[in-house]
Every structure is written in structure tokens, then in C-alpha cells.
Write a protein that holds these residues in place. Structure first.
Motif, PDB file in Angstrom:
ATOM      1  N   PRO A   1       0.809  -1.224   0.000  1.00  0.00           N
ATOM      2  CA  PRO A   1       0.000   0.000   0.000  1.00  0.00           C
ATOM      3  C   PRO A   1       0.837   1.267   0.000  1.00  0.00           C
ATOM      4  N   GLU A   2       2.064   1.181   0.476  1.00  0.00           N
ATOM      5  CA  GLU A   2       2.906   2.372   0.495  1.00  0.00           C
ATOM      6  C   GLU A   2       3.184   2.906  -0.910  1.00  0.00           C
ATOM      7  N   ARG A   3       3.060   2.034  -1.920  1.00  0.00           N
ATOM      8  CA  ARG A   3       3.324   2.451  -3.296  1.00  0.00           C
ATOM      9  C   ARG A   3       2.277   3.426  -3.833  1.00  0.00           C
ATOM     10  N   ASP A   4       1.058   3.322  -3.318  1.00  0.00           N
ATOM     11  CA  ASP A   4       0.035   4.222  -3.838  1.00  0.00           C
ATOM     12  C   ASP A   4      -0.576   5.112  -2.757  1.00  0.00           C
ATOM     13  N   GLN A   5      -0.025   5.083  -1.553  1.00  0.00           N
ATOM     14  CA  GLN A   5      -0.576   5.861  -0.444  1.00  0.00           C
ATOM     15  C   GLN A   5      -0.558   7.358  -0.753  1.00  0.00           C
ATOM     16  N   ARG A   6       0.530   7.855  -1.307  1.00  0.00           N
ATOM     17  CA  ARG A   6       0.612   9.295  -1.587  1.00  0.00           C
ATOM     18  C   ARG A   6      -0.441   9.708  -2.603  1.00  0.00           C
ATOM     19  N   TRP A   7      -0.604   8.890  -3.662  1.00  0.00           N
ATOM     20  CA  TRP A   7      -1.631   9.213  -4.668  1.00  0.00           C
ATOM     21  C   TRP A   7      -3.022   9.173  -4.041  1.00  0.00           C
ATOM     22  N   ASP A   8      -3.299   8.143  -3.225  1.00  0.00           N
ATOM     23  CA  ASP A   8      -4.600   8.044  -2.567  1.00  0.00           C
ATOM     24  C   ASP A   8      -4.864   9.253  -1.682  1.00  0.00           C
ATOM     25  N   THR A   9      -3.836   9.699  -0.974  1.00  0.00           N
ATOM     26  CA  THR A   9      -4.004  10.850  -0.094  1.00  0.00           C
ATOM     27  C   THR A   9      -4.288  12.107  -0.900  1.00  0.00           C
ATOM     28  N   GLN A  10      -3.565  12.298  -1.991  1.00  0.00           N
ATOM     29  CA  GLN A  10      -3.733  13.510  -2.801  1.00  0.00           C
ATOM     30  C   GLN A  10      -5.010  13.468  -3.643  1.00  0.00           C
ATOM     31  N   ALA A  11      -5.199  12.416  -4.389  1.00  0.00           N
ATOM     32  CA  ALA A  11      -6.308  12.359  -5.346  1.00  0.00           C
ATOM     33  C   ALA A  11      -7.634  12.035  -4.682  1.00  0.00           C
ATOM     34  N   ARG A  12      -7.625  11.204  -3.670  1.00  0.00           N
ATOM     35  CA  ARG A  12      -8.867  10.770  -3.030  1.00  0.00           C
ATOM     36  C   ARG A  12      -9.079  11.410  -1.665  1.00  0.00           C
ATOM     37  N   ASP A  13      -8.043  12.037  -1.135  1.00  0.00           N
ATOM     38  CA  ASP A  13      -8.106  12.623   0.197  1.00  0.00           C
ATOM     39  C   ASP A  13      -8.561  11.573   1.207  1.00  0.00           C
ATOM     40  N   GLU A  14      -7.933  10.379   1.129  1.00  0.00           N
ATOM     41  CA  GLU A  14      -8.320   9.297   2.032  1.00  0.00           C
ATOM     42  C   GLU A  14      -7.131   8.852   2.857  1.00  0.00           C
ATOM     43  N   THR A  15      -7.446   8.360   4.028  1.00  0.00           N
ATOM     44  CA  THR A  15      -6.426   7.826   4.919  1.00  0.00           C
ATOM     45  C   THR A  15      -6.144   6.374   4.545  1.00  0.00           C
ATOM     46  N   ALA A  16      -5.131   5.807   5.184  1.00  0.00           N
ATOM     47  CA  ALA A  16      -4.813   4.398   4.940  1.00  0.00           C
ATOM     48  C   ALA A  16      -5.996   3.514   5.332  1.00  0.00           C
ATOM     49  N   THR A  17      -6.670   3.840   6.412  1.00  0.00           N
ATOM     50  CA  THR A  17      -7.830   3.060   6.847  1.00  0.00           C
ATOM     51  C   THR A  17      -8.974   3.175   5.847  1.00  0.00           C
ATOM     52  N   GLN A  18      -9.203   4.365   5.331  1.00  0.00           N
ATOM     53  CA  GLN A  18     -10.249   4.540   4.321  1.00  0.00           C
ATOM     54  C   GLN A  18      -9.917   3.758   3.057  1.00  0.00           C
ATOM     55  N   ARG A  19      -8.627   3.746   2.691  1.00  0.00           N
ATOM     56  CA  ARG A  19      -8.212   2.989   1.513  1.00  0.00           C
ATOM     57  C   ARG A  19      -8.460   1.500   1.722  1.00  0.00           C
ATOM     58  N   LEU A  20      -8.124   0.987   2.903  1.00  0.00           N
ATOM     59  CA  LEU A  20      -8.366  -0.424   3.202  1.00  0.00           C
ATOM     60  C   LEU A  20      -9.858  -0.741   3.160  1.00  0.00           C
ATOM     61  N   ASP A  21     -10.673   0.137   3.720  1.00  0.00           N
ATOM     62  CA  ASP A  21     -12.126  -0.062   3.665  1.00  0.00           C
ATOM     63  C   ASP A  21     -12.611  -0.104   2.221  1.00  0.00           C
ATOM     64  N   ARG A  22     -12.107   0.808   1.392  1.00  0.00           N
ATOM     65  CA  ARG A  22     -12.496   0.847  -0.019  1.00  0.00           C
ATOM     66  C   ARG A  22     -12.023  -0.409  -0.746  1.00  0.00           C
ATOM     67  N   ASN A  23     -10.793  -0.832  -0.484  1.00  0.00           N
ATOM     68  CA  ASN A  23     -10.258  -2.034  -1.124  1.00  0.00           C
ATOM     69  C   ASN A  23     -11.050  -3.267  -0.710  1.00  0.00           C
ATOM     70  N   TRP A  24     -11.400  -3.369   0.571  1.00  0.00           N
ATOM     71  CA  TRP A  24     -12.172  -4.513   1.062  1.00  0.00           C
ATOM     72  C   TRP A  24     -13.554  -4.511   0.417  1.00  0.00           C
ATOM     73  N   SER A  25     -14.181  -3.351   0.351  1.00  0.00           N
ATOM     74  CA  SER A  25     -15.508  -3.247  -0.263  1.00  0.00           C
ATOM     75  C   SER A  25     -15.463  -3.643  -1.740  1.00  0.00           C
ATOM     76  N   SER A  26     -14.450  -3.181  -2.437  1.00  0.00           N
ATOM     77  CA  SER A  26     -14.290  -3.516  -3.858  1.00  0.00           C
ATOM     78  C   SER A  26     -14.076  -5.017  -4.037  1.00  0.00           C
ATOM     79  N   LEU A  27     -13.233  -5.589  -3.209  1.00  0.00           N
ATOM     80  CA  LEU A  27     -12.971  -7.025  -3.284  1.00  0.00           C
ATOM     81  C   LEU A  27     -14.229  -7.832  -2.991  1.00  0.00           C
ATOM     82  N   LEU A  28     -15.007  -7.407  -2.007  1.00  0.00           N
ATOM     83  CA  LEU A  28     -16.254  -8.105  -1.692  1.00  0.00           C
ATOM     84  C   LEU A  28     -17.220  -8.081  -2.868  1.00  0.00           C
ATOM     85  N   GLN A  29     -17.301  -6.953  -3.560  1.00  0.00           N
ATOM     86  CA  GLN A  29     -18.184  -6.875  -4.726  1.00  0.00           C
ATOM     87  C   GLN A  29     -17.725  -7.850  -5.805  1.00  0.00           C
TER      88      GLN A  29
END
Length: 172
Positions: free
Chosen positions: A8-36
């Protein structure tokens, strides 16, 4: 498999800038996407497995030669394995619920889903071989299985890898 989700460190900076999301928010989004994604594939693989498990009890099953019986058994094993791997993330999540280890769950579930998709691809190719063999003969079965395998490799592996080669999206 070295996918970005495992690092996750590889895209954390982009996620923070483009999505304004924290690491926890990114994990929640990734888990939700995977579940779908798992919801879509689980139903199909479970139906395929159920169908395959009923075939030996059909009248025409006795017509399969030893080679096609082997193809059938390998196909069933792949389908059952795919079912197990694609349902496993749910069991992981239940056992790790409220343990604050979503990072481990997402990474592990990603790996299980990838392995499950490989087994599903093998099962689909095996089903194509079996059906075409019974309906049109061994040669047609082998061709159908080969075409199915090539289509799956092309669409599930090669195309996504080609699309990944482009430049990363710009930061907003």
C-alpha cells in the motif's frame, strides 16, 4: 503476485492527494471492492461446482472414456478448489472481525481471490472440453478447451497487464 494492494505504500501518496483518504479509508475501499468482485464470481463458481457434482449421476456419464473421466475429475477438483478459495476471505474476515487487521485481511483475500480465479479458469476450460467432447467428439472438445483457455488468459491476464503498463493517473 506483486500487486499494489500488497504494497500500500506504493500508492498511499496518490490516494491521499487524489482521493483525500487515509490508509484506513483505503483499506475499507479495497475490502468493499474485493467483496463486490467476490459476490459476482462466488455465485457462478458455486453453480458450476454444483452442476459438476451432479454429472456422475446422469445416464450419459457412463459414456465418458477414461481420458474424459480424468478431465472431469480434474475439472471438479479445480471448481471445488476455486469455490473454497473464493469463499475463504469471508471466513478470514469473520475470524479476524474486530481485530483491527484489515490490512492482513485485504492482502490475504486478494491472494486467495487471485488463486481462486486461476482454478476457476482451469475449471471453465475443463467444462468446455467435457461438453464439446460429449456433443461433438474429442477433437472438438480439445479445441473448445484450448480456445477457452486462450480467451481466459487473454482477457483475465494479458489485457489487464497491458492496461497496467500505461502511466499512472495524474494527481489532482
Amino acid at each position: 503476485m506483486g500487486a499494489d494492494i500488497d504494497h500500500p505504500e506504493r500508492d498511499q501518496r496518490w490516494d491521499t492527494q487524489a482521493r483525500d483518504e487515509t490508509a484506513t479509508q483505503r483499506l475499507d475501499r479495497n475490502w468493499s471492492s474485493l467483496l463486490q468482485e467476490l459476490r459476482v464470481v462466488q455465485t457462478g463458481v458455486q453453480l458450476l461446482t454444483g452442476l459438476l457434482l451432479t454429472l456422475p449421476f446422469q445416464n450419459r456419464f457412463d459414456r465418458l472414456d477414461d481420458q474424459m473421466r480424468t478431465v472431469y475429475l480434474v475439472t471438479v477438483a479445480c471448481s471445488v478448489g476455486a469455490t473454497i478459495l473464493l469463499v475463504a476471505p469471508i471466513g478470514m474476515h469473520r475470524l479476524m472481525f474486530r481485530r483491527h487487521r484489515l490490512d492482513v485481511i485485504v492482502s490475504g483475500a486478494h491472494r486467495l481471490a487471485c488463486c481462486g480465479l486461476i482454478l476457476l479458469a482451469l475449471a471453465l476450460a475443463g467444462v468446455a472440453v467435457l461438453i464439446f467432447d460429449v456433443v461433438a467428439g474429442t477433437r472438438a472438445g480439445l479445441v473448445a478447451g484450448g480456445v477457452t483457455a486462450v480467451a481466459l488468459v487473454g482477457l483475465w491476464l494479458v489485457l489487464p497487464l497491458l492496461l497496467r503498463r500505461g502511466p499512472p493517473p495524474p494527481s489532482l
